[in-house]
Design an enzyme around this catalytic site. Structure first.
Site, mmCIF file in Angstrom:
data_model
loop_
_atom_site.group_PDB
_atom_site.id
_atom_site.type_symbol
_atom_site.label_atom_id
_atom_site.label_comp_id
_atom_site.label_asym_id
_atom_site.label_seq_id
_atom_site.Cartn_x
_atom_site.Cartn_y
_atom_site.Cartn_z
ATOM 1 N N ASP A 186 11.584 0.312 -1.989
ATOM 2 C CA ASP A 186 10.584 -0.618 -1.451
ATOM 3 C C ASP A 186 10.229 -1.718 -2.450
ATOM 4 O OD1 ASP A 186 8.510 -1.821 -0.082
ATOM 5 O OD2 ASP A 186 7.526 0.053 0.480
ATOM 6 N N SER A 211 -0.131 -1.380 -3.464
ATOM 7 C CA SER A 211 1.285 -1.561 -3.184
ATOM 8 C C SER A 211 1.820 -2.650 -4.087
ATOM 9 C CB SER A 211 1.491 -1.967 -1.736
ATOM 10 O OG SER A 211 1.529 -0.822 -0.945
ATOM 11 N N HIS A 249 7.601 -4.181 1.447
ATOM 12 C CA HIS A 249 6.661 -4.368 2.557
ATOM 13 C C HIS A 249 5.586 -5.396 2.230
ATOM 14 C CE1 HIS A 249 4.191 -1.023 0.714
ATOM 15 N NE2 HIS A 249 3.195 -1.715 1.233
HETATM 16 N N1 ARG Z 1 2.162 3.522 3.750
HETATM 17 C C1 ARG Z 1 2.403 2.333 2.959
HETATM 18 C C2 ARG Z 1 1.150 1.471 2.930
HETATM 19 O O1 ARG Z 1 0.125 1.904 3.339
HETATM 20 C C3 ARG Z 1 3.592 1.582 3.438
HETATM 21 C C4 ARG Z 1 3.406 0.857 4.716
HETATM 22 C C5 ARG Z 1 4.580 0.058 5.186
HETATM 23 N N2 ARG Z 1 5.593 0.877 5.813
HETATM 24 C C6 ARG Z 1 5.578 1.326 7.109
HETATM 25 N N3 ARG Z 1 6.562 2.090 7.520
HETATM 26 N N4 ARG Z 1 4.646 1.024 7.977
HETATM 27 O O2 ARG Z 1 1.076 0.291 2.931
HETATM 28 N N1 GLU Z 2 1.315 1.223 1.043
HETATM 29 C C1 GLU Z 2 -0.007 0.926 0.548
HETATM 30 C C2 GLU Z 2 -0.257 -0.562 0.360
HETATM 31 O O1 GLU Z 2 0.293 -1.375 1.055
HETATM 32 C C3 GLU Z 2 -0.212 1.651 -0.711
HETATM 33 C C4 GLU Z 2 -0.336 3.035 -0.365
HETATM 34 C C5 GLU Z 2 -1.754 3.489 -0.426
HETATM 35 O O2 GLU Z 2 -2.551 3.217 0.486
HETATM 36 O O3 GLU Z 2 -2.013 4.117 -1.438
HETATM 37 O O4 GLU Z 2 -1.085 -0.967 -0.426
#
Ligand code: ARG
Ligand code: GLU
Length: 720
Positions: free
Chosen positions: A218, A652, A84
């Site tokens: 990921d 991330s 991502h």
């Molecule tokens: N929760 C993760 C973060 O905050 C992954 C986000 C990307 N994935 C998604 N399904 N939106 O960045």
């Molecule tokens: N998915 C998050 C990011 O893009 C990391 C997850 C979190 O917020 O800890 O940085």
């Protein structure tokens, strides 16, 4: 006496810096963390992690594009980050005929690696405490503005030792009570090497996002190129793979419950030292407002996405980004509740108050802090709520206003900078809009508009409503919203044809044409209202709160000298450490810390956009062909694992590193129950989620057929 004993007990419980909590500055590990880290099983020294004299772990960590983290995993500059995080780059190389997001991409040699204009990675060369220089001449009698200008002046006057191609930045810590200098090196020739298909890199998509058990691969791979002398250079065919000062060896032995883990990266923002009224405001006002508004637009998008596959594809990206915050905030509110964050804040504040009461000096300096917070937060509540409504409705919710905002900006460009500047920007906007409308459906946006305007109208105090939408009773309101929506969309600004026609005009004609549009007039009314009746009070309150928070932070550190403090995240390089471990999200439920490929197959839904599985992966699974990447104990293919490392957005792509400094995983998410860790960390339910590095290599090698890349890496077996 009783009070004193209570005080002492509390002091002791606070002085214990719990394993797990904290995002620590690499240069202070020796003083603050090394002993604890080693007692938790780490076999490295602080110097192995951060050193200015020799290659150390920090030389393998990069700020990826300024929004994620990446790490170097080969002597030839190979960088690993999340899928991502590399998403935009992969997308930019995708076409309808050759959809890299869908099919995945593997460069089979260096010649096939794809350049990404605009993408960069930043190394941290050195960190220095410059608090004394930056705060020289600054005193508590200054207004916040005077203070800021003195600080800026001192920062500008710093003499920083560095070579030409390096940069530096100074960042405030502990709300401006300390300042650190970062000398950096930025490389901007970063090429895409590989990414799995979305069915692996985004497996589970929004349904699984922020949740355990997780089965997402990921990751994506890039390579840094440098000029022949290894210094930063713009893209050039003559550039060569970057030779790092350090690259992470990769452990094929995995982790088990209780193993030490460390996550090294660039967390964006946390707010761990907020006073109780702030936490209460987040729980009662901020999060619910944002959650409610987003629930509404998500519901509309979901309805259309389920009805039609083409729509589903178009809106997947938008839905994911709206849903990401939405789901996190729901988890955050519940987690704050479940761990009694407010009760704990109150306890701390009671102790704070009683300690300062014991000293006239402390009392005179800090005695009014908590009451002042209380007052300012209360004053700000209506304004912060209004701000969120404006932002979520007009900036993030209704897409029409994004279009309109750009058009209005274009007019200002013409007015301020003339025809040529207008023409240049118009050309850029045209290509932006050609793209934008590919994934846009008027019918969805119209419905979102109606639903959000209605919500805006019904929930916001009348004094914060723009003139154009004020009407008295509920019946009139519904009619009025329908009528407004009709008027907003009538001029066809929300179609590519409409926008093309406007952008074909010269600057003057364009300005005149948009001035006649109802949507533009409405949008300007919204902006005017925000500017005149909301922002001034909001800004003043926020400024006051910021100033109080600086003093409060200083006070906490003075009043609780037995406690070790870590500075809130601010997108600078941090170390966080904990154990590989599962958790109990609620009564009678236990989560195991490792997920396996079996779980991917259990979730498999043929044809589903979130849970489809690639035939090749099914085949590999059925053959049990995991090669050297199988778990050495179970023989199964591990996919993700959990740890009690304190991470946040921006982490991330951060490496998960074992007790010896080897790469064992790739951080990409947190568990839903624990997303309140940005405000209140609680070891019992806060967990970060990592992809097991063995799954990354398995996918790369066995699935992608890019095993030649593994040869660049250093594979180790610390457990055998
Ligand atoms: N929760 C993760 C973060 O905050 C992954 C986000 C990307 N994935 C998604 N399904 N939106 O960045
Ligand atoms: N998915 C998050 C990011 O893009 C990391 C997850 C979190 O917020 O800890 O940085």
């Amino acid at each position: 006496m009783k009070k004193l004993i209570l005080s002492l007990i509390l002091a002791l419980s606070l002085s214990f810096s719990f394993a797990g909590e904290g995002m620590w500055l690499p240069l202070l590990l020796k003083a603050l963390n090394e002993a604890e880290m080693q007692s938790m099983g780490m076999r490295m020294t602080a110097e192995d992690i951060y050193s200015v004299n020799q290659g150390s772990l920090k030389d393998a960590i990069v700020h990826f594009g300024g929004f994620c983290t990446g790490e170097i995993i080969s002597r030839s500059g190979l960088v690993l980050t999340n899928h991502h995080c590399g998403y935009g780059a992969v997308q930019s190389h995708s076409t309808i005929e050759n959809n890299l997001l869908k099919n995945g991409f593997w460069a089979m040699n260096k010649g096939e690696e794809l350049p990404n204009p605009g993408l960069f990675v930043k190394f941290i060369v050195r960190i220095e405490d410059v608090t004394e220089e930056v705060l020289a001449g600054v005193n508590e009698d200054m207004t916040s503005r005077e203070r800021q200008s003195a600080v800026d002046k001192n920062i500008n006057g710093l003499e920083v030792e560095k070579v030409d191609y390096q940069d530096y930045m100074v960042r405030p810590f502990f709300n401006g009570n300390q300042y650190f200098l970062f000398v950096t090196e930025t490389y901007s020739d970063v090429r895409l090497v590989g990414a799995p298909p979305e069915s692996i890199g985004k497996f589970g998509a929004d349904t699984d996002n922020w949740e355990w058990p997780r089965h997402t691969g990921d990751f994506s791979l890039f390579r840094i190129y440098a000029s022949p002398d290894n210094t930063p250079a713009e893209y050039s065919a003559d550039n060569v793979p970057y030779t790092p000062k350090h690259s992470l060896p990769i452990s094929l032995d995995g982790v088990e419950t209780g193993d030490f883990t460390l996550v090294f990266g660039f967390p964006g923002r946390t707010n761990q030292y907020l006073p109780s009224p702030a936490v209460k405001q987040i729980m009662d006002v901020v999060d619910p407002a944002r959650i409610n508004i987003r629930s509404k637009s998500l519901k509309v998008m979901d309805k259309y996405m389920r009805a039609d596959e083409a729509t589903r594809l178009k809106y997947a990206g938008r839905f994911a980004s709206v849903a990401n915050g939405w789901k996190k905030w729901i988890g955050e509110t519940q987690g704050l509740e479940q761990t009694d964050a407010l009760g704990k804040k109150n306890e701390l504040e009671t102790e704070f108050t009683s300690r300062i009461l014991a000293s006239d000096e402390l009392q005179s300096m800090y005695g009014n802090l908590l009451p002042s917070f209380e007052e300012l937060y209360a004053n700000n509540t209506p304004y912060i709520k209004a701000r969120i409504y404006y932002d979520e409705t007009f900036n993030r919710g209704i897409q029409l206003f994004r279009i309109v905002r750009n058009l209005d900006r274009l007019k200002s460009t013409y007015v301020n900078n003339g025809e040529e500047a207008y023409a240049n920007l118009a050309e850029r906007y045209l290509s932006f809009f050609e793209d934008y409308f590919e994934d846009y459906e008027t019918i969805i946006d119209r419905e979102v508009c109606e639903v959000l305007l209605n919500h805006f109208y019904s929930n916001l105090d009348k004094k914060f409503l723009p003139e154009s939408i004020i009407k008295e009773d509920a019946f009139m309101r519904d009619l009025r919203v329908k009528e407004l929506t009709h008027q907003l969309f009538q001029d066809e600004v929300a179609t590519i044809e409409g926008v093309r026609a406007l952008l074909a005009l010269d600057g003057k004609g364009f300005g005149e044409a948009i001035d006649k549009l109802y949507a533009i007039a409405f949008y300007r009314g919204v902006q005017d209202k925000l500017k005149s009746d909301i922002s001034p009070s909001y800004d003043a309150n926020t400024e006051g709160i910021r100033e109080l928070q600086r003093i409060y932070m200083k006070a906490l550190m003075e009043v609780f000298p037995e406690r070790t403090f870590w500075p809130d995240a601010n997108s600078t390089l941090r170390v966080t450490y904990g154990y590989a471990e599962g958790y109990e999200p609620r009564d009678a439920v236990t989560y195991q810390p490792v997920s396996f490929l079996d779980g991917v197959m259990q979730k498999y839904k043929p044809g589903d956009y979130e849970f489809d599985v690639h035939p090749k992966l099914i085949e590999l699974y059925e053959q049990g062909d995991f090669g050297q990447y199988a778990d050495r104990v179970t023989g199964k293919m591990p996919v993700c694992f959990l740890g009690s490392n304190h991470t946040s957005g921006g982490n991330s792509g951060s490496p998960a590193i074992d007790a010896d400094g080897n790469l064992v995983g790739l951080n990409f998410d947190r568990v839903w129950e624990g997303t309140m860790s940005d405000i209140h960390y609680d070891r019992s339910i806060c967990r970060n989620i990592m992809v097991d590095i063995r799954y990354v290599l398995f996918v790369l090698d066995k699935f992608g057929g890019a095993g030649y890349l593994v040869e660049e890496m250093e594979l180790v077996h610390p457990k055998s």
